[in-house]
Enzyme design. Structure first.
Site, PDB file in Angstrom:
ATOM      1  N   CYS A 220       0.869  -1.454   0.216  1.00 50.38           N
ATOM      2  CA  CYS A 220       0.021  -0.041  -0.121  1.00 50.38           C
ATOM      3  C   CYS A 220       0.948   1.448  -0.110  1.00 50.38           C
ATOM      4  O   CYS A 220       0.312   2.152  -0.614  1.00 50.38           O
ATOM      5  CB  CYS A 220      -0.886  -0.111   1.332  1.00 50.38           C
ATOM      6  SG  CYS A 220      -0.146  -0.104   2.938  1.00 50.38           S
TER       7      CYS A 220
ATOM      8  N   HIS B 186      -2.632   1.537   6.837  1.00 49.54           N
ATOM      9  CA  HIS B 186      -3.022   1.521   5.301  1.00 49.54           C
ATOM     10  C   HIS B 186      -2.507   2.932   5.070  1.00 49.54           C
ATOM     11  O   HIS B 186      -2.879   3.937   5.637  1.00 49.54           O
ATOM     12  CB  HIS B 186      -4.337   1.080   5.280  1.00 49.54           C
ATOM     13  CG  HIS B 186      -4.661   1.154   3.752  1.00 49.54           C
ATOM     14  ND1 HIS B 186      -4.008   0.427   2.691  1.00 49.54           N
ATOM     15  CD2 HIS B 186      -5.674   2.020   2.900  1.00 49.54           C
ATOM     16  CE1 HIS B 186      -4.686   0.616   1.584  1.00 49.54           C
ATOM     17  NE2 HIS B 186      -5.511   1.435   1.699  1.00 49.54           N
TER      18      HIS B 186
END
EC number: 3.4.19.12
Length: 334
Positions: A86, A163
């Site tokens: 990510c 994230h």
């Protein structure tokens, strides 16, 4: 089996290093400690924001916006198709949407953008995931850890998962690019094109408010072209000073602005040097060296005094705890 993708630290030096090794010129990453106008002005011009947060299952935090398919075929958005990618996915989603003649993407990313034009977000994600160059650069910034084991199970609700996503202006609208979503999220028209971060601040504040009270595990970084901007400013002001001197004139304000711009640029260049050192240390595994040094000290009998001293110190602490009615187990837990 190909090597997986490693976790990436939320560190401006790491993100800048990744961009540099992929061939990007004219962009760097700076850490932000807030979205106050003064903090953002100090990093002008800000091209994008990278946001790290604790992922909550079924993440609906940002859905005050709307999933859209941008009409511009050059708009780049890739889904995250592999675990731990990510950070690079957020970085690439941002960088590949920066339209600035002073920014160079480099051969690798120019080829990626040309090859993936017309592909859907998932296919773009797989294209990135299968890039040996991008994966190798991403993994090269992972901290050396001889005890790291690849996770063979999917994350569960009990895991702390973090994230990265990005926010940036494209075509007068504010977009949120989250690789876990199927499409970009549009947060609407930007009221003031010269101050797009104002709208981004409102969106981020709403997003943070959806997390449990007291949650502090957030990190914000800005992708900027400040070094390039200052380099051009120094050139322009230097020319103005030279022209003034040729006329026998001296403008104190211009001289002061030139000196300030030079100092800011010098600080950025010093920061780049510090990041290079930090990244070198980050990538090097010192466990072997430490083990060898300890082994040699043990062979020479130089560790025994320290071991005996440590044993006596532990015995002293245990005795002190027992005198207070605490067990040795309590001491070990502490």
């Amino acid at each position: 089996m190909s090597e997986g993708w490693s976790l990436t630290e939320s560190d401006p030096g790491v993100f800048t290093g990744i961009m540099r090794e992929l061939g990007v010129k004219g962009l760097e990453v700076e850490e932000l400690y807030g979205l106050d106008p003064d903090l953002l002005a100090a990093l002008h011009p800000v091209k994008a924001l990278v946001f790290l947060f604790k992922w909550i299952g079924g993440d609906l935090a940002s859905m005050d916006g709307k999933l859209v398919t941008p009409e511009d075929p050059s708009f780049f958005f890739a889904q995250q198709t592999i675990t731990n990618a990510c950070a690079s996915m957020a970085l690439l989603n941002a960088v590949l949407n920066v339209h600035d003649p002073d920014v160079e993407l480099g051969e690798e990313l120019n080829n990626l953008k040309a090859f993936s034009e017309g592909l859907d977000p998932e296919s773009k994600g797989w294209t990135i995931s299968n890039s040996e160059k991008i994966r190798a650069v991403h993994n090269s910034f992972a901290r050396a850890d001889p005890y790291h084991l690849e996770e063979s199970r999917p994350p569960t609700a009990d895991d702390d998962a973090y994230h990265f996503i990005c926010y940036l202006p494209v075509g007068g609208k504010l977009y949120e690019l989250d690789g876990l979503k199927p499409l970009p999220v549009s947060h609407g028209d930007i009221p003031d094109p010269e101050n797009w971060t104002s709208l981004a601040r409102d969106v981020l504040e709403r997003r943070i408010a959806t997390h449990p009270p007291g949650e502090v595990m957030f990190n914000l970084m800005a992708i900027t072209s400040r070094s390039g901007y200052l380099t051009k400013q120094v050139a322009t002001l230097s020319k103005a000073v030279e022209e003034g001197q040729a006329r026998g004139e001296s403008d104190e304000w211009v001289n002061a602005q030139l000196e300030e711009a030079k100092n800011k640029l010098a600080r950025i260049e010093d920061q780049f040097k510090e990041w290079d050192i930090e990244n070198s240390l980050r990538r090097h595994n010192y466990i072997g060296l430490i083990h060898t040094l300890l082994l040699e000290l043990a062979k020479q009998g130089k560790l025994r005094p320290q071991i005996e001293a440590a044993k006596k110190e532990m015995e002293r602490k245990v005795a002190a705890k027992k005198a207070k009615g605490q067990s040795a187990e309590d001491l070990m837990e502490e």
